[in-house]
Design a protein around this motif. Structure first.
Motif, PDB file in Angstrom:
ATOM      1  N   UNK A 128       0.774  39.147   2.997  1.00  0.00           N
ATOM      2  CA  UNK A 128      -0.296  40.085   3.341  1.00  0.00           C
ATOM      3  C   UNK A 128      -0.613  41.053   2.216  1.00  0.00           C
ATOM      4  N   UNK A 129      -0.008  40.871   1.043  1.00  0.00           N
ATOM      5  CA  UNK A 129      -0.284  41.754  -0.091  1.00  0.00           C
ATOM      6  C   UNK A 129      -1.782  41.760  -0.405  1.00  0.00           C
ATOM      7  N   UNK A 130      -2.397  42.931  -0.523  1.00  0.00           N
ATOM      8  CA  UNK A 130      -3.839  43.007  -0.806  1.00  0.00           C
ATOM      9  C   UNK A 130      -4.208  42.267  -2.092  1.00  0.00           C
ATOM     10  N   UNK A 131      -5.348  41.608  -2.084  1.00  0.00           N
ATOM     11  CA  UNK A 131      -5.766  40.771  -3.201  1.00  0.00           C
ATOM     12  C   UNK A 131      -5.979  41.526  -4.508  1.00  0.00           C
ATOM     13  N   UNK A 132      -6.428  42.806  -4.493  1.00  0.00           N
ATOM     14  CA  UNK A 132      -6.567  43.496  -5.779  1.00  0.00           C
ATOM     15  C   UNK A 132      -5.257  43.561  -6.564  1.00  0.00           C
ATOM     16  N   UNK A 133      -4.145  43.802  -5.873  1.00  0.00           N
ATOM     17  CA  UNK A 133      -2.841  43.840  -6.535  1.00  0.00           C
ATOM     18  C   UNK A 133      -2.452  42.443  -7.004  1.00  0.00           C
ATOM     19  N   UNK A 134      -2.660  41.461  -6.151  1.00  0.00           N
ATOM     20  CA  UNK A 134      -2.333  40.077  -6.489  1.00  0.00           C
ATOM     21  C   UNK A 134      -3.070  39.635  -7.745  1.00  0.00           C
ATOM     22  N   UNK A 135      -4.370  39.851  -7.776  1.00  0.00           N
ATOM     23  CA  UNK A 135      -5.193  39.362  -8.875  1.00  0.00           C
ATOM     24  C   UNK A 135      -5.022  40.162 -10.158  1.00  0.00           C
ATOM     25  N   UNK A 139       0.870  36.963 -13.142  1.00  0.00           N
ATOM     26  CA  UNK A 139       1.194  35.943 -12.152  1.00  0.00           C
ATOM     27  C   UNK A 139       1.756  36.647 -10.938  1.00  0.00           C
ATOM     28  N   UNK A 140       1.383  36.169  -9.769  1.00  0.00           N
ATOM     29  CA  UNK A 140       1.905  36.745  -8.525  1.00  0.00           C
ATOM     30  C   UNK A 140       2.432  35.620  -7.650  1.00  0.00           C
ATOM     31  N   UNK A 141       3.621  35.821  -7.121  1.00  0.00           N
ATOM     32  CA  UNK A 141       4.222  34.830  -6.240  1.00  0.00           C
ATOM     33  C   UNK A 141       4.468  35.440  -4.871  1.00  0.00           C
ATOM     34  N   UNK A 142       4.002  34.756  -3.833  1.00  0.00           N
ATOM     35  CA  UNK A 142       4.331  35.183  -2.484  1.00  0.00           C
ATOM     36  C   UNK A 142       5.819  34.950  -2.249  1.00  0.00           C
ATOM     37  N   UNK A 143       6.489  35.917  -1.671  1.00  0.00           N
ATOM     38  CA  UNK A 143       7.916  35.778  -1.414  1.00  0.00           C
ATOM     39  C   UNK A 143       8.197  34.604  -0.483  1.00  0.00           C
ATOM     40  N   UNK A 144       7.251  34.303   0.385  1.00  0.00           N
ATOM     41  CA  UNK A 144       7.425  33.177   1.299  1.00  0.00           C
ATOM     42  C   UNK A 144       7.433  31.838   0.571  1.00  0.00           C
ATOM     43  N   UNK A 145       6.932  31.834  -0.680  1.00  0.00           N
ATOM     44  CA  UNK A 145       6.901  30.595  -1.462  1.00  0.00           C
ATOM     45  C   UNK A 145       8.186  30.373  -2.246  1.00  0.00           C
TER      46      UNK A 145
END
Length: 287
Positions: A128-135, A139-145
């Protein structure tokens, strides 16, 4: 004696209030593929009962606890403390990269500043991390991945699933070929459900993803329409934050194959190349 090239230095800053302690081993494993994590700090109000899980990890993983009391009720000051420390480290210790573990969009301006000063930023957070932070991240990795939580989504192609099991992900340096991608709603929603291998039909319906992949292939293709997958990854990385694992695939080549919109040649080798099926004309050579 021949000199050995020093590895990139990484500063890991953890927002313990917004990150699960049980993922720290996977986070360190991932970051260690980019360099040496010689600064490790976990921030939080350590008198809180909710951080007991993190307290048990501090000694085990050599994490330095950074105490930050809450200055007002229902509002923690961890993000401000992390931001101040990150800026100080940037200009004093001058690490090559930062690892930011949080799902808080308040870190977006910090990430943008760190990258503008030449430091790579590897983000880790919940789906659920907001997309502005992700982008904003390199590189951003979801912890669920990460780790054993990454499972095959219902309806995923059996052949793709078997191929993914047969070819493990390879460690990459900081200037990784399959580096930094734009994250779409479908990837985040599947991650939130713990179903991370998005099936081909859903990948093709993701217009943002397909546009990103096709644009990158088109930008680096040769006269026959073939593009080295490494060059495709680099082109994507220069444009946005991307990791194929957020869609459930170990590598970019597996993700490209799973879309069924591209043909690949020399798979399993360093020469692997990709071509948009729409660009393949009858009689055109595939060699």
């Amino acid at each position: 004696m021949a000199q050995t090239q020093s590895q990139p230095r990484i500063a890991l800053l953890i927002d313990a209030d917004n990150a699960p302690a049980e993922k720290i081993d996977e986070i360190l494993t991932e970051l260690s593929t980019f360099g040496v994590i010689d600064i490790r700090r976990a921030y939080g109000n350590w008198i809180k009962h909710g951080l007991i899980g993190w307290q048990n990890k501090l000694l085990e993983y050599a994490l330095r606890p950074m105490q930050q009391f809450d200055y007002s009720k229902h509002k923690n000051a961890t993000d401000m403390a992390m931001t101040v420390d990150a800026m100080e480290l940037l200009y004093t210790e001058q690490p090559d990269a930062f690892g930011i573990v949080s799902s808080d969009a308040d870190f977006t301006p910090l990430v943008m500043h760190l990258r503008s000063k030449g430091a790579a930023v590897y983000g880790f957070g919940a789906a659920q991390t907001p997309k502005p932070f992700v982008n904003a991240c390199s590189r951003f990795l979801y912890l669920e991945a990460l780790g054993e939580d990454a499972v095959i989504a219902p309806g995923a192609d059996a052949a793709v699933a078997e191929a993914a099991k047969a070819e493990p992900a390879q460690a990459k340096p900081v200037a990784a070929v399959e580096q930094p991608a734009t994250f779409t709603g479908s990837a985040a929603s599947m991650a939130a459900e713990g179903c991370l291998r998005i099936p081909s039909s859903q990948l093709r319906q993701d217009s943002s993803l397909m546009s990103l992949l096709r644009t990158a292939v088109n930008a680096v293709q040769d006269e026959d329409g073939w593009a080295k997958v490494g060059a495709v990854g680099t082109q994507i990385g220069n444009k946005a934050s991307f990791d194929a694992r957020n869609y459930g695939y170990a590598t970019l080549s597996k993700l490209l194959s799973a879309t069924q919109a591209f043909e690949l040649r020399d798979e399993g080798t360093s020469r692997v190349a990709v071509r948009d099926k729409r660009a393949a004309k009858p009689g055109r050579s595939g060699n």
